[in-house]
Write a protein that holds these residues in place. Structure first.
Motif, PDB file in Angstrom:
ATOM      1  N   LYS A 290       7.153  20.597 -12.702  1.00 40.76           N
ATOM      2  CA  LYS A 290       6.105  19.588 -12.765  1.00 40.76           C
ATOM      3  C   LYS A 290       6.709  18.200 -12.630  1.00 40.76           C
ATOM      4  CE  LYS A 290       2.797  22.066 -15.720  1.00 40.76           C
ATOM      5  NZ  LYS A 290       2.019  22.016 -16.976  1.00 40.76           N
ATOM      6  N   ALA A 291       5.931  17.312 -12.050  1.00 39.65           N
ATOM      7  CA  ALA A 291       6.283  15.896 -12.015  1.00 39.65           C
ATOM      8  C   ALA A 291       5.106  15.114 -12.564  1.00 39.65           C
ATOM      9  CB  ALA A 291       6.618  15.445 -10.601  1.00 39.65           C
ATOM     10  N   TYR A 292       5.408  14.070 -13.312  1.00 41.66           N
ATOM     11  CA  TYR A 292       4.375  13.267 -13.952  1.00 41.66           C
ATOM     12  C   TYR A 292       4.497  11.827 -13.456  1.00 41.66           C
ATOM     13  CZ  TYR A 292       4.507  17.243 -17.161  1.00 41.66           C
ATOM     14  OH  TYR A 292       4.506  18.499 -17.699  1.00 41.66           O
ATOM     15  N   GLY A 293       3.432  11.327 -12.855  1.00 45.14           N
ATOM     16  CA  GLY A 293       3.411   9.929 -12.454  1.00 45.14           C
ATOM     17  C   GLY A 293       3.064   9.082 -13.654  1.00 45.14           C
ATOM     18  N   ARG A 294       4.044   8.343 -14.168  1.00 48.60           N
ATOM     19  CA  ARG A 294       3.808   7.655 -15.428  1.00 48.60           C
ATOM     20  C   ARG A 294       3.415   6.187 -15.256  1.00 48.60           C
ATOM     21  NH1 ARG A 294       1.507   9.252 -17.525  1.00 48.60           N
ATOM     22  NH2 ARG A 294       1.818   8.210 -19.508  1.00 48.60           N
ATOM     23  N   TYR A 295       4.172   5.449 -14.470  1.00 50.07           N
ATOM     24  CA  TYR A 295       3.890   4.026 -14.388  1.00 50.07           C
ATOM     25  C   TYR A 295       4.126   3.530 -12.970  1.00 50.07           C
ATOM     26  CZ  TYR A 295       4.452   4.810 -19.345  1.00 50.07           C
ATOM     27  OH  TYR A 295       4.328   5.331 -20.593  1.00 50.07           O
ATOM     28  N   TRP A 296       3.431   2.466 -12.635  1.00 51.70           N
ATOM     29  CA  TRP A 296       3.609   1.857 -11.326  1.00 51.70           C
ATOM     30  C   TRP A 296       3.339   0.363 -11.477  1.00 51.70           C
ATOM     31  CZ3 TRP A 296       2.431   0.001  -6.359  1.00 51.70           C
ATOM     32  CH2 TRP A 296       1.299  -0.816  -6.293  1.00 51.70           C
ATOM     33  N   GLY A 297       3.831  -0.422 -10.547  1.00 55.97           N
ATOM     34  CA  GLY A 297       3.531  -1.846 -10.568  1.00 55.97           C
ATOM     35  C   GLY A 297       4.016  -2.497  -9.291  1.00 55.97           C
ATOM     36  N   ALA A 298       3.548  -3.725  -9.046  1.00 63.43           N
ATOM     37  CA  ALA A 298       3.923  -4.461  -7.839  1.00 63.43           C
ATOM     38  C   ALA A 298       4.010  -5.937  -8.158  1.00 63.43           C
ATOM     39  CB  ALA A 298       2.901  -4.217  -6.731  1.00 63.43           C
ATOM     40  N   ILE A 299       4.837  -6.654  -7.373  1.00 60.68           N
ATOM     41  CA  ILE A 299       4.918  -8.108  -7.514  1.00 60.68           C
ATOM     42  C   ILE A 299       4.259  -8.800  -6.323  1.00 60.68           C
ATOM     43  CG2 ILE A 299       6.952  -8.062  -8.991  1.00 60.68           C
ATOM     44  CD1 ILE A 299       8.652  -8.687  -6.544  1.00 60.68           C
ATOM     45  N   GLU A 300       3.812  -8.008  -5.336  1.00 62.94           N
ATOM     46  CA  GLU A 300       3.028  -8.518  -4.220  1.00 62.94           C
ATOM     47  C   GLU A 300       1.844  -7.588  -3.996  1.00 62.94           C
ATOM     48  OE1 GLU A 300       4.965  -9.254  -0.535  1.00 62.94           O
ATOM     49  OE2 GLU A 300       6.658 -10.326  -1.456  1.00 62.94           O
ATOM     50  N   HIS A 301       0.703  -8.177  -3.645  1.00 61.88           N
ATOM     51  CA  HIS A 301      -0.465  -7.330  -3.370  1.00 61.88           C
ATOM     52  C   HIS A 301      -0.500  -6.969  -1.890  1.00 61.88           C
ATOM     53  CE1 HIS A 301      -4.441  -5.621  -3.405  1.00 61.88           C
ATOM     54  NE2 HIS A 301      -4.788  -6.432  -2.409  1.00 61.88           N
ATOM     55  N   VAL A 302      -0.481  -5.685  -1.614  1.00 65.25           N
ATOM     56  CA  VAL A 302      -0.631  -5.165  -0.262  1.00 65.25           C
ATOM     57  C   VAL A 302      -1.679  -4.056  -0.327  1.00 65.25           C
ATOM     58  CG1 VAL A 302       0.480  -4.004   1.687  1.00 65.25           C
ATOM     59  CG2 VAL A 302       1.771  -5.668   0.313  1.00 65.25           C
ATOM     60  N   PRO A 303      -2.751  -4.125   0.444  1.00 69.05           N
ATOM     61  CA  PRO A 303      -3.768  -3.067   0.399  1.00 69.05           C
ATOM     62  C   PRO A 303      -3.153  -1.688   0.626  1.00 69.05           C
ATOM     63  CG  PRO A 303      -4.572  -4.937   1.659  1.00 69.05           C
ATOM     64  CD  PRO A 303      -3.118  -5.215   1.374  1.00 69.05           C
ATOM     65  N   CYS A 304      -3.576  -0.735  -0.180  1.00 70.39           N
ATOM     66  CA  CYS A 304      -3.149   0.674  -0.097  1.00 70.39           C
ATOM     67  C   CYS A 304      -1.724   0.923  -0.583  1.00 70.39           C
ATOM     68  CB  CYS A 304      -3.297   1.220   1.323  1.00 70.39           C
ATOM     69  SG  CYS A 304      -4.980   1.177   1.949  1.00 70.39           S
ATOM     70  N   LEU A 305      -1.022  -0.126  -1.021  1.00 73.49           N
ATOM     71  CA  LEU A 305       0.357   0.082  -1.471  1.00 73.49           C
ATOM     72  C   LEU A 305       0.418   0.972  -2.708  1.00 73.49           C
ATOM     73  CD1 LEU A 305       3.346  -0.525  -1.085  1.00 73.49           C
ATOM     74  CD2 LEU A 305       3.027  -2.635  -2.412  1.00 73.49           C
ATOM     75  N   HIS A 306      -0.566   0.821  -3.580  1.00 73.14           N
ATOM     76  CA  HIS A 306      -0.600   1.658  -4.780  1.00 73.14           C
ATOM     77  C   HIS A 306      -0.684   3.137  -4.414  1.00 73.14           C
ATOM     78  CE1 HIS A 306      -3.166   3.551  -8.121  1.00 73.14           C
ATOM     79  NE2 HIS A 306      -1.935   3.525  -8.557  1.00 73.14           N
ATOM     80  N   PHE A 307      -1.589   3.477  -3.499  1.00 73.76           N
ATOM     81  CA  PHE A 307      -1.765   4.880  -3.125  1.00 73.76           C
ATOM     82  C   PHE A 307      -0.491   5.448  -2.511  1.00 73.76           C
ATOM     83  CE2 PHE A 307      -6.251   3.197  -2.338  1.00 73.76           C
ATOM     84  CZ  PHE A 307      -6.644   3.466  -3.632  1.00 73.76           C
TER      85      PHE A 307
END
Length: 391
Positions: A290-307
């Protein structure tokens, strides 16, 4: 009925450092995963993520036979309900309206981690049912003797949930969204099992990132550097700041985990023109695949970058490493559009006041029906192609 040994003794431990790592970890089942291990839980305490003025008072409940540790529950006395992912703020409000004090409450859980698994631990050479009974009874006694409002056990496994229900705990449903590997050899094979609409949407989102010429660097924990963790924490903290809140974890905790359990960590870092702009963290459990996605973040906003950073790159990692399940965190219907499927898990709750317990049970009965209908509705919008033969 089997008599319970007179040598059994329950204790409250206010620091996991009082228990040697080998003794605690010896209680863990093979599929316990990294979140229950001494290294993870003690790192939270040593770096001040729990304890002190955080509202998470450490009060682990342990069971000894003479001097030998044979059972335990990770336990905290909570002054609030943040960081739990099972929301009981309305219960606290109703409690207060009746002139009663809801906090502190007892919480058996992995802090800030909505992951299902063992919560009532027992040594392999003892009667697990006997240890479970002792610890559950001890938890209820702790509540009653200290005039606490309640005890809550978040996301126990199915056997423990049944045992808790048998001891008067009420079960509450939650819905999460998990991705399942069907033996895919590559990302295109994964896309092939999705409906045309979902395939087109995912391809469009990935193409948008490709046009921005954003690249991704995968960093196994054993290869990570202080600079990697410094950048990841910048991204993680910035996400909380943008939402007007403070992060639960600190950089010291991440660095300590990287020292103690690097084999369970995997960073995904997004770069633009050679400079990092976003990052996500996977906690990996090779034993349970199993893998668990725990945290994410960005210092620049780019559409769809989170996904791309938090989902698609993680799915590619799981496919490459033959990991069966990817849990992307709590809630999030938007995950279904990206190939995740709903999964119902449970928490268990003991309310000391009988009248309030009756009201909560009515609430949970109605909520259970609502969640059942919600899951049925989600099933009608499955991202997977239908396997039914059309007439």
């Amino acid at each position: 009925m089997v008599a319970e040994p007179d040598s059994f003794r329950l204790e409250i431990v206010d620091s996991l450092s009082d228990i040697p790592p080998g003794e605690w970890n010896a209680l863990l089942p093979a599929d316990a995963g990294p979140f229950l291990c001494h290294e993870f839980l003690s790192a939270l305490e040593e770096t001040g993520c729990v304890g002190g003025n955080t509202g998470w008072q450490v009060a682990h409940l342990v069971l000894r036979d003479d001097q030998k540790l044979i059972g335990a529950m990770p336990l905290y006395l909570k002054q609030h309900s943040y960081g739990e992912f099972v929301f009981d703020w309305s219960w606290a409000q109703a409690y207060g309206q009746q002139g009663m004090q809801y906090f502190p409450k007892a919480l058996c859980a992995i802090p800030f981690t909505p992951v299902q698994g063992s919560r009532i631990l027992s040594a392999s050479n003892v009667d697990a049912d006997l240890v479970r009974r002792q610890l559950i009874a001890g938890l209820k006694t702790l509540v009653l003797q200290n005039n606490l409002s309640s005890a809550h056990v978040l996301f126990p496994d199915a056997i423990e949930a049944k045992g808790l229900k048998d001891h008067g705990f009420m079960l509450r449903d939650s819905v999460q969204f998990h991705w399942h590997n069907q033996g895919f050899e590559n990302f295109e094979q994964f896309l092939a099992v999705l409906t045309m609409k979902r395939r087109k949407n995912i391809r469009r989102e990935r193409e948008q990132i490709a046009r921005e010429q954003i690249t991704f660097r995968h960093v196994p924990g054993i290869s990570s550097t202080d600079a990697d963790w410094e950048f990841f924490y910048r991204c993680y903290a910035n996400t909380y700041l943008e939402h007007g809140s403070s992060p639960y974890l600190n950089e010291a905790f991440l660095r300590l985990c990287a020292q103690r359990m690097p084999e369970n960590l995997h960073l995904i870092i997004a770069e633009s023109n050679g400079y990092p702009i976003a990052a996500s963290l996977l906690i990996v459990d090779p034993i349970s695949s199993k893998a668990y996605g725990r945290y994410w973040g960005a210092i620049e906003h780019v559409p769809c970058l989170h996904f791309e950073t938090a989902y698609y790159q993680a799915i590619e990692y799981c496919i490459s490493n033959e990991i069966h399940t990817f849990e992307g965190g709590a809630q999030g219907e938007h995950k279904m559009a990206r190939g995740f499927l709903p999964t119902t898990i449970q928490s268990a709750h003991f309310i000391a006041d009988p009248q309030f317990a009756k009201a909560v049970q009515h609430f949970l009965d109605r909520e259970h029906q609502g969640i059942g209908a919600y899951v049925d509705e989600l099933a009608e919008h499955s991202p997977l192609k239908s396997s039914k033969v059309q007439p």
